[in-house]
Write a protein that holds these residues in place. Structure first.
Motif, PDB file in Angstrom:
ATOM      1  N   SER A 297       0.683  -1.191   0.168  1.00 54.63           N
ATOM      2  CA  SER A 297       0.041  -0.057   0.079  1.00 54.63           C
ATOM      3  C   SER A 297       0.933   1.361   0.134  1.00 54.63           C
ATOM      4  O   SER A 297       2.010   1.353   0.546  1.00 54.63           O
TER       5      SER A 297
ATOM      6  N   ARG B 102      -2.560   6.590   5.325  1.00 55.45           N
ATOM      7  CA  ARG B 102      -3.551   6.231   6.745  1.00 55.45           C
ATOM      8  C   ARG B 102      -3.490   4.720   6.966  1.00 55.45           C
ATOM      9  O   ARG B 102      -3.566   4.588   8.343  1.00 55.45           O
ATOM     10  N   ARG B 103      -3.371   3.818   6.029  1.00 59.37           N
ATOM     11  CA  ARG B 103      -2.963   2.452   6.285  1.00 59.37           C
ATOM     12  C   ARG B 103      -1.694   2.454   7.373  1.00 59.37           C
ATOM     13  O   ARG B 103      -1.691   1.498   8.263  1.00 59.37           O
TER      14      ARG B 103
ATOM     15  N   GLU C 132      -8.267   0.703 -10.899  1.00 54.51           N
ATOM     16  CA  GLU C 132      -9.281   0.303  -9.900  1.00 54.51           C
ATOM     17  C   GLU C 132     -10.582   0.722 -10.463  1.00 54.51           C
ATOM     18  O   GLU C 132     -11.541   0.679  -9.688  1.00 54.51           O
TER      19      GLU C 132
ATOM     20  N   ASP D 201      -8.366  -2.540   0.183  1.00 53.26           N
ATOM     21  CA  ASP D 201      -8.988  -1.682  -0.771  1.00 53.26           C
ATOM     22  C   ASP D 201     -10.410  -1.296  -0.133  1.00 53.26           C
ATOM     23  O   ASP D 201     -11.187  -2.201   0.349  1.00 53.26           O
ATOM     24  N   THR D 202     -10.505  -0.248  -0.157  1.00 53.05           N
ATOM     25  CA  THR D 202     -11.686   0.576   0.544  1.00 53.05           C
ATOM     26  C   THR D 202     -12.642   1.245  -0.658  1.00 53.05           C
ATOM     27  O   THR D 202     -12.108   2.087  -1.313  1.00 53.05           O
TER      28      THR D 202
ATOM     29  N   VAL E 209     -16.658   2.862  -1.000  1.00 52.28           N
ATOM     30  CA  VAL E 209     -17.813   3.696  -0.629  1.00 52.28           C
ATOM     31  C   VAL E 209     -18.807   3.497  -1.618  1.00 52.28           C
ATOM     32  O   VAL E 209     -18.597   3.839  -2.603  1.00 52.28           O
TER      33      VAL E 209
ATOM     34  N   LYS F 224     -12.986   7.832  -6.115  1.00 50.21           N
ATOM     35  CA  LYS F 224     -12.082   8.781  -5.672  1.00 50.21           C
ATOM     36  C   LYS F 224     -12.340   9.822  -6.594  1.00 50.21           C
ATOM     37  O   LYS F 224     -12.196  10.015  -7.859  1.00 50.21           O
TER      38      LYS F 224
ATOM     39  N   GLY G  38      -7.904  11.923  -3.136  1.00 49.11           N
ATOM     40  CA  GLY G  38      -7.360  10.756  -2.877  1.00 49.11           C
ATOM     41  C   GLY G  38      -8.172   9.790  -1.766  1.00 49.11           C
ATOM     42  O   GLY G  38      -7.772   8.754  -1.400  1.00 49.11           O
TER      43      GLY G  38
ATOM     44  N   ALA H 137     -12.865  12.381   4.259  1.00 47.14           N
ATOM     45  CA  ALA H 137     -12.092  11.422   5.047  1.00 47.14           C
ATOM     46  C   ALA H 137     -12.794  11.657   6.514  1.00 47.14           C
ATOM     47  O   ALA H 137     -12.586  12.631   6.973  1.00 47.14           O
ATOM     48  N   ILE H 138     -13.021  10.504   7.144  1.00 42.82           N
ATOM     49  CA  ILE H 138     -13.633  10.566   8.549  1.00 42.82           C
ATOM     50  C   ILE H 138     -12.785  10.986   9.500  1.00 42.82           C
ATOM     51  O   ILE H 138     -13.241  11.546  10.496  1.00 42.82           O
ATOM     52  N   GLN H 139     -11.643  10.976   9.302  1.00 39.44           N
ATOM     53  CA  GLN H 139     -10.585  11.121  10.310  1.00 39.44           C
ATOM     54  C   GLN H 139     -10.361  12.620  10.294  1.00 39.44           C
ATOM     55  O   GLN H 139      -9.384  13.150  11.323  1.00 39.44           O
TER      56      GLN H 139
ATOM     57  N   VAL I 299     -13.295   2.422   8.142  1.00 39.36           N
ATOM     58  CA  VAL I 299     -13.651   3.684   7.100  1.00 39.36           C
ATOM     59  C   VAL I 299     -12.562   4.424   6.859  1.00 39.36           C
ATOM     60  O   VAL I 299     -12.452   4.876   5.600  1.00 39.36           O
ATOM     61  N   VAL I 300     -11.611   4.535   7.767  1.00 40.49           N
ATOM     62  CA  VAL I 300     -10.188   5.161   7.491  1.00 40.49           C
ATOM     63  C   VAL I 300      -9.457   4.469   6.590  1.00 40.49           C
ATOM     64  O   VAL I 300      -8.443   4.982   5.839  1.00 40.49           O
ATOM     65  N   GLY I 301      -9.463   3.207   6.280  1.00 45.33           N
ATOM     66  CA  GLY I 301      -9.042   2.134   5.270  1.00 45.33           C
ATOM     67  C   GLY I 301      -8.346   1.114   5.606  1.00 45.33           C
ATOM     68  O   GLY I 301      -7.818   0.189   4.965  1.00 45.33           O
TER      69      GLY I 301
HETATM   70  C1  LIG Z   1     -13.886   6.958   3.357  1.00 43.06           C
HETATM   71  C2  LIG Z   1     -12.497   7.036   3.652  1.00 43.06           C
HETATM   72  C3  LIG Z   1     -11.421   6.683   2.712  1.00 43.06           C
HETATM   73  N1  LIG Z   1     -10.189   7.118   3.171  1.00 43.06           N
HETATM   74  C4  LIG Z   1      -8.818   6.759   2.225  1.00 43.06           C
HETATM   75  C5  LIG Z   1      -8.191   5.410   2.796  1.00 43.06           C
HETATM   76  C6  LIG Z   1      -7.771   5.103   1.297  1.00 43.06           C
HETATM   77  O1  LIG Z   1      -6.435   5.709   1.274  1.00 43.06           O
HETATM   78  C7  LIG Z   1      -8.598   5.561   0.318  1.00 43.06           C
HETATM   79  C8  LIG Z   1      -9.314   4.490  -0.335  1.00 43.06           C
HETATM   80  O2  LIG Z   1      -8.634   3.970  -1.462  1.00 43.06           O
HETATM   81  P1  LIG Z   1      -7.876   2.751  -1.906  1.00 43.06           P
HETATM   82  O3  LIG Z   1      -7.977   2.543  -3.309  1.00 43.06           O
HETATM   83  O4  LIG Z   1      -8.598   1.668  -0.758  1.00 43.06           O
HETATM   84  O5  LIG Z   1      -6.390   2.785  -1.371  1.00 43.06           O
HETATM   85  P2  LIG Z   1      -5.183   3.776  -1.764  1.00 43.06           P
HETATM   86  O6  LIG Z   1      -5.250   3.833  -3.357  1.00 43.06           O
HETATM   87  O7  LIG Z   1      -5.329   5.346  -1.309  1.00 43.06           O
HETATM   88  O8  LIG Z   1      -3.942   3.149  -1.216  1.00 43.06           O
HETATM   89  P3  LIG Z   1      -3.183   1.749  -1.598  1.00 43.06           P
HETATM   90  O9  LIG Z   1      -3.944   1.030  -2.765  1.00 43.06           O
HETATM   91  O10 LIG Z   1      -1.963   2.041  -2.140  1.00 43.06           O
HETATM   92  O11 LIG Z   1      -3.405   0.882  -0.357  1.00 43.06           O
HETATM   93  O12 LIG Z   1      -9.305   6.390   1.058  1.00 43.06           O
HETATM   94  C9  LIG Z   1      -9.786   7.933   4.211  1.00 43.06           C
HETATM   95  O13 LIG Z   1      -8.423   8.120   4.552  1.00 43.06           O
HETATM   96  N2  LIG Z   1     -10.676   8.293   5.212  1.00 43.06           N
HETATM   97  C10 LIG Z   1     -12.204   8.040   4.827  1.00 43.06           C
HETATM   98  O14 LIG Z   1     -13.076   8.172   5.566  1.00 43.06           O
END
Ligand SMILES: Cc1cn([C@H]2C[C@H](O)[C@@H](COP(=O)(O)OP(=O)(O)OP(=O)(O)O)O2)c(=O)[nH]c1=O
Length: 208
Positions: free
Chosen positions: A11, A15-16, A37, A79-80, A82, A91, A155, A161-163, A180-182
Motif C-alpha cells: 500500500s 492512513r493504512r 481500480e 481496498d476501501t 464507499v 475517488k 485521494g 476523510a472521516i478522520q 472507514v479510514v482504510g
Molecule cells: C472513506 C475514507 C477513505 N479514506 C481513504 C483510505 C484510502 O487511502 C482511500 C481508499 O482508496 P484505496 O484504493 O482503498 O487505497 P489507496 O489507493 O489510497 O492506497 P493503496 O491502494 O496504495 O493501499 O481512501 C480515508 O482516508 N478516510 C475515509 O474516511
C-alpha cells in the motif's frame, strides 16, 4: 517461528501505515501497487473491494519473488470502497466530483467496504471483508462548499476523510471506525495473529 515473520504492506496509503502504527505494527517494507481500480460493469461494491485487495496483495507477492526472505513474508493489502446502495463512489478527481459525492451522501446512509487480503509465506490467501454503515447529517451548502475548498477529499474513496473535517458530518456509525479510514484494525490483527505474526512484539519498551 513467529518472530521471523516479515510483514510487507502492499500500500501507498499513509492512513493504512498510520493505523498499523497505532496498534504498534510496523511493516518491514512498503510496496505500493498502482493498479487500475475501475469497477467492472455492474460490479457490486463489496466484490470490487475484495477483487482489488486480492489483486494488490498478489501483485506485491509476485514482485517479491526471488527475495531472500520470501518464505517468511506475509503480504497485506486492503481496498476501501464507499457505496450508496449499489452505486460506487470513486475517488473524486475534480472539485465537481467531490461536490457531487457530498450531495449524494448528505442526509443518507452509506456503506464503506474494505477488502483485506493476507498472502501467507506458502502463497495461501486469507481474506476478510468488513462493512461499516455511516450516516451523514444533512449537509448545508456551506458545509459542502467549504469542505470541497479544504481539499481533504483528494485521494479518498467517497470524497471524504472521516478522520478529518468530515468527522463532523457523521451522525451515526455502525461497525468498525478504522475500516472507514482504510484498514479495519481488529480484523487485520486477527489475520496476522492467525499466521504467526507477533503483534505484541513492539508493545514493550524493551522490545527491539
Ligand atoms: C472513506 C475514507 C477513505 N479514506 C481513504 C483510505 C484510502 O487511502 C482511500 C481508499 O482508496 P484505496 O484504493 O482503498 O487505497 P489507496 O489507493 O489510497 O492506497 P493503496 O491502494 O496504495 O493501499 O481512501 C480515508 O482516508 N478516510 C475515509 O474516511
Amino acid at each position: 517461528m513467529s518472530k521471523s515473520r516479515k510483514l510487507i504492506l502492499a500500500s501507498g496509503s499513509p492512513r493504512r501505515l498510520e493505523l498499523l502504527g497505532q496498534v504498534g505494527i510496523e511493516p518491514d517494507r512498503l510496496m505500493p501497487m498502482d493498479l487500475d481500480e475501475t469497477p467492472a460493469k455492474a460490479e457490486h461494491p463489496r466484490a470490487l473491494a475484495k477483487r482489488l485487495s486480492v489483486a494488490k496483495a498478489t501483485a506485491a507477492r509476485k514482485a517479491l519473488k526471488g527475495d531472500p526472505v520470501w518464505d517468511r513474508q506475509l503480504v497485506l493489502a486492503a481496498d476501501t470502497v464507499v457505496a450508496v446502495g449499489r452505486r460506487i463512489l470513486r475517488k473524486p478527481e475534480h472539485l465537481d466530483d467531490a461536490s457531487d459525492a457530498l450531495h449524494l451522501l448528505s442526509g443518507r446512509n452509506h456503506r464503506v467496504f474494505t477488502g483485506l487480503t493476507l498472502v501467507t509465506p506458502s502463497g495461501g490467501q486469507r481474506l476478510r471483508m468488513v462493512e461499516t454503515r455511516v450516516r451523514f447529517k444533512r449537509l448545508a451548502r456551506a458545509d459542502i462548499e467549504n469542505y470541497v475548498a479544504s481539499g481533504e477529499w483528494r485521494g479518498k474513496a467517497g470524497g471524504y476523510a472521516i478522520q478529518g473535517l468530515a468527522g463532523g458530518f457523521v451522525a451515526r456509525l455502525v461497525g468498525s471506525y478504522s475500516n472507514v479510514v482504510g484498514l479495519p484494525l481488529y480484523e487485520t490483527i486477527a489475520l496476522l495473529n492467525g499466521e504467526g505474526y507477533d503483534v505484541h512484539r513492539s508493545w514493550h519498551a524493551e522490545a527491539g
